[in-house]
Design a protein around this motif. Structure first.
Motif, PDB file in Angstrom:
ATOM      1  N   MET A   1       0.848  -1.199   0.000  1.00  0.00           N
ATOM      2  CA  MET A   1       0.000   0.000   0.000  1.00  0.00           C
ATOM      3  C   MET A   1       0.885   1.252   0.000  1.00  0.00           C
ATOM      4  O   MET A   1       1.844   1.341   0.761  1.00  0.00           O
ATOM      5  CB  MET A   1      -0.919   0.002   1.233  1.00  0.00           C
ATOM      6  CG  MET A   1      -1.920   1.146   1.255  1.00  0.00           C
ATOM      7  SD  MET A   1      -3.087   1.008   2.619  1.00  0.00           S
ATOM      8  CE  MET A   1      -4.051  -0.417   2.109  1.00  0.00           C
ATOM      9  N   THR A   2       0.579   2.210  -0.852  1.00  0.00           N
ATOM     10  CA  THR A   2       1.394   3.415  -0.983  1.00  0.00           C
ATOM     11  C   THR A   2       1.146   4.366   0.187  1.00  0.00           C
ATOM     12  O   THR A   2       0.153   4.261   0.913  1.00  0.00           O
ATOM     13  CB  THR A   2       1.058   4.145  -2.290  1.00  0.00           C
ATOM     14  OG1 THR A   2      -0.294   4.626  -2.228  1.00  0.00           O
ATOM     15  CG2 THR A   2       1.225   3.222  -3.495  1.00  0.00           C
ATOM     16  N   ASN A   3       2.085   5.332   0.349  1.00  0.00           N
ATOM     17  CA  ASN A   3       1.934   6.339   1.405  1.00  0.00           C
ATOM     18  C   ASN A   3       0.668   7.164   1.209  1.00  0.00           C
ATOM     19  O   ASN A   3       0.011   7.566   2.173  1.00  0.00           O
ATOM     20  CB  ASN A   3       3.155   7.252   1.422  1.00  0.00           C
ATOM     21  CG  ASN A   3       4.388   6.551   1.955  1.00  0.00           C
ATOM     22  OD1 ASN A   3       4.278   5.572   2.684  1.00  0.00           O
ATOM     23  ND2 ASN A   3       5.561   7.061   1.589  1.00  0.00           N
ATOM     24  N   ARG A   4       0.317   7.420  -0.061  1.00  0.00           N
ATOM     25  CA  ARG A   4      -0.897   8.188  -0.343  1.00  0.00           C
ATOM     26  C   ARG A   4      -2.129   7.450   0.159  1.00  0.00           C
ATOM     27  O   ARG A   4      -3.033   8.059   0.742  1.00  0.00           O
ATOM     28  CB  ARG A   4      -1.000   8.445  -1.838  1.00  0.00           C
ATOM     29  CG  ARG A   4      -2.207   9.298  -2.230  1.00  0.00           C
ATOM     30  CD  ARG A   4      -2.227   9.565  -3.722  1.00  0.00           C
ATOM     31  NE  ARG A   4      -3.384  10.358  -4.090  1.00  0.00           N
ATOM     32  CZ  ARG A   4      -3.660  10.730  -5.327  1.00  0.00           C
ATOM     33  NH1 ARG A   4      -2.827  10.408  -6.318  1.00  0.00           N
ATOM     34  NH2 ARG A   4      -4.732  11.447  -5.588  1.00  0.00           N
TER      35      ARG A   4
ATOM     36  N   ARG B   1      -2.372   7.641   3.911  1.00  0.00           N
ATOM     37  CA  ARG B   1      -2.880   8.945   4.349  1.00  0.00           C
ATOM     38  C   ARG B   1      -4.384   9.045   4.146  1.00  0.00           C
ATOM     39  O   ARG B   1      -5.073   9.755   4.898  1.00  0.00           O
ATOM     40  CB  ARG B   1      -2.192  10.073   3.569  1.00  0.00           C
ATOM     41  CG  ARG B   1      -0.765  10.356   3.979  1.00  0.00           C
ATOM     42  CD  ARG B   1      -0.141  11.409   3.090  1.00  0.00           C
ATOM     43  NE  ARG B   1      -0.842  12.669   3.155  1.00  0.00           N
ATOM     44  CZ  ARG B   1      -1.389  13.285   2.110  1.00  0.00           C
ATOM     45  NH1 ARG B   1      -1.353  12.728   0.903  1.00  0.00           N
ATOM     46  NH2 ARG B   1      -1.993  14.448   2.253  1.00  0.00           N
ATOM     47  N   LEU B   2      -4.880   8.368   3.135  1.00  0.00           N
ATOM     48  CA  LEU B   2      -6.299   8.455   2.813  1.00  0.00           C
ATOM     49  C   LEU B   2      -7.161   7.666   3.795  1.00  0.00           C
ATOM     50  O   LEU B   2      -8.310   8.048   4.068  1.00  0.00           O
ATOM     51  CB  LEU B   2      -6.532   7.932   1.392  1.00  0.00           C
ATOM     52  CG  LEU B   2      -7.947   8.080   0.815  1.00  0.00           C
ATOM     53  CD1 LEU B   2      -8.363   9.547   0.769  1.00  0.00           C
ATOM     54  CD2 LEU B   2      -8.013   7.450  -0.571  1.00  0.00           C
ATOM     55  N   LEU B   3      -6.629   6.597   4.358  1.00  0.00           N
ATOM     56  CA  LEU B   3      -7.420   5.726   5.234  1.00  0.00           C
ATOM     57  C   LEU B   3      -8.012   6.464   6.444  1.00  0.00           C
ATOM     58  O   LEU B   3      -9.206   6.309   6.725  1.00  0.00           O
ATOM     59  CB  LEU B   3      -6.582   4.533   5.691  1.00  0.00           C
ATOM     60  CG  LEU B   3      -6.319   3.449   4.640  1.00  0.00           C
ATOM     61  CD1 LEU B   3      -5.417   2.363   5.211  1.00  0.00           C
ATOM     62  CD2 LEU B   3      -7.635   2.849   4.151  1.00  0.00           C
TER      63      LEU B   3
ATOM     64  N   THR C   1     -14.646  10.038   8.035  1.00  0.00           N
ATOM     65  CA  THR C   1     -15.826  10.414   7.252  1.00  0.00           C
ATOM     66  C   THR C   1     -16.936   9.386   7.422  1.00  0.00           C
ATOM     67  O   THR C   1     -18.108   9.740   7.635  1.00  0.00           O
ATOM     68  CB  THR C   1     -15.463  10.555   5.766  1.00  0.00           C
ATOM     69  OG1 THR C   1     -14.451  11.547   5.612  1.00  0.00           O
ATOM     70  CG2 THR C   1     -16.683  10.970   4.949  1.00  0.00           C
ATOM     71  N   LEU C   2     -16.588   8.123   7.349  1.00  0.00           N
ATOM     72  CA  LEU C   2     -17.583   7.059   7.538  1.00  0.00           C
ATOM     73  C   LEU C   2     -18.166   7.086   8.946  1.00  0.00           C
ATOM     74  O   LEU C   2     -19.366   6.852   9.136  1.00  0.00           O
ATOM     75  CB  LEU C   2     -16.954   5.694   7.253  1.00  0.00           C
ATOM     76  CG  LEU C   2     -16.609   5.416   5.785  1.00  0.00           C
ATOM     77  CD1 LEU C   2     -15.845   4.094   5.655  1.00  0.00           C
ATOM     78  CD2 LEU C   2     -17.876   5.379   4.935  1.00  0.00           C
TER      79      LEU C   2
ATOM     80  N   ALA D   1      -9.175  17.992  12.727  1.00  0.00           N
ATOM     81  CA  ALA D   1      -8.021  17.347  13.343  1.00  0.00           C
ATOM     82  C   ALA D   1      -7.372  16.331  12.410  1.00  0.00           C
ATOM     83  O   ALA D   1      -6.144  16.289  12.268  1.00  0.00           O
ATOM     84  CB  ALA D   1      -8.446  16.673  14.648  1.00  0.00           C
ATOM     85  N   VAL D   2      -8.179  15.509  11.746  1.00  0.00           N
ATOM     86  CA  VAL D   2      -7.639  14.480  10.860  1.00  0.00           C
ATOM     87  C   VAL D   2      -7.023  15.101   9.610  1.00  0.00           C
ATOM     88  O   VAL D   2      -5.931  14.706   9.178  1.00  0.00           O
ATOM     89  CB  VAL D   2      -8.736  13.451  10.494  1.00  0.00           C
ATOM     90  CG1 VAL D   2      -8.243  12.503   9.402  1.00  0.00           C
ATOM     91  CG2 VAL D   2      -9.145  12.663  11.734  1.00  0.00           C
ATOM     92  N   VAL D   3      -7.708  16.073   9.026  1.00  0.00           N
ATOM     93  CA  VAL D   3      -7.183  16.724   7.826  1.00  0.00           C
ATOM     94  C   VAL D   3      -5.856  17.415   8.122  1.00  0.00           C
ATOM     95  O   VAL D   3      -4.902  17.336   7.342  1.00  0.00           O
ATOM     96  CB  VAL D   3      -8.223  17.732   7.269  1.00  0.00           C
ATOM     97  CG1 VAL D   3      -7.569  18.696   6.292  1.00  0.00           C
ATOM     98  CG2 VAL D   3      -9.355  16.972   6.579  1.00  0.00           C
TER      99      VAL D   3
END
Length: 239
Positions: A1-4, A7-9, A15-16, A163-165
């Motif tokens: 899995m890439t770093n991008r 970061r998205l997880l 959001t979920l 906070a997450v962003v």
């Protein structure tokens, strides 16, 4: 899995979580998990039961955000940070001068938003109704409920995204957009409701997420939301 992807997880996860909580709040409103009978008026008991139930959810959200973001995320709960440079947003009416900052614009926005809320609430809730002023315990409870509700919704719909962003290096517009979208949609069924409620709540969601980012604190988001909720609870509980 890439770093991008890594970061998205966290962003997808929070959001979920918020999307799942939003309809849950509407369900809890009609099916409170706790039932208190502290007061003679049933509306007061219903509201305190709802607010305490939601507070438990809020504590879980804070714990989840803390696990995702650590001290960097929790720093946004600071109530002492009230000032900061305002990024111009002409499309939502924010055109600050060089001398403007959140310290003075926050106060102005609090007054304007509270007055607009009062007008909308008058036509949606109060118009044609009779208001009965219950000084005690009505007024103290209105203040308490407004504070609890504002705190809970700012944690769920603003702090969680901000906070997450911030922690994972996304643009502030991501948090502001998610805050506007989720808060706007859930208010179709809230007060104020319908399309006016959606538009107003989406604007507030965007603005208060922006205030958190730019002040690195919770003060203006909580204060502005609290004043709105005082107006709303007066209309709802004094009918």
């Amino acid at each position: 899995m890439t770093n991008r992807n890594l970061r998205l997880l966290p962003l997808l996860a929070i959001t979920l979580i918020v999307v799942a909580i939003a309809p849950t709040l509407l369900w809890i409103r009609d099916h409170p998990l706790l039932a208190f009978s502290f007061f003679e008026r049933g509306t007061y008991n219903t509201e305190i039961s709802y607010q305490i139930t939601v507070l438990m959810i809020v504590l879980v959200v804070i714990a989840i955000v803390a696990a995702m973001t650590g001290k960097a995320g929790l720093s946004y709960l600071n109530l002492r940070n009230r000032d900061g440079r305002i990024r111009p947003e002409p499309w939502i009416g924010l055109k600050p001068s060089d001398s403007d900052s959140w310290n003075n614009v926050g106060r102005n926005m609090a007054v304007v938003i509270t007055l607009v809320t009062a007008v909308v609430i008058y036509f949606q809730v109060i118009h044609g109704e009779r208001i009965t002023l219950d000084l005690f315990p009505g007024l103290p409870l209105i203040v308490l409920f407004a504070l609890m509700n504002a705190f809970a919704e700012e944690i769920i719909f603003r702090f969680s995204f901000v906070a997450v962003v911030h922690r994972y290096g996304y643009s502030p517009y991501v948090a502001q957009g998610l805050a506007a979208l989720t808060f706007g949609i859930v208010h179709y069924f809230g007060t104020p409701g319908g399309i006016p409620g959606v538009l107003m709540a989406a604007y507030i969601g965007w603005l208060l997420a922006k205030s958190m980012f730019e002040t690195k604190g919770f003060f203006w988001a909580l204060a502005i939301h609290f004043l709105q909720d005082v107006v709303i609870f007066i209309a709802l509980l004094m009918k």
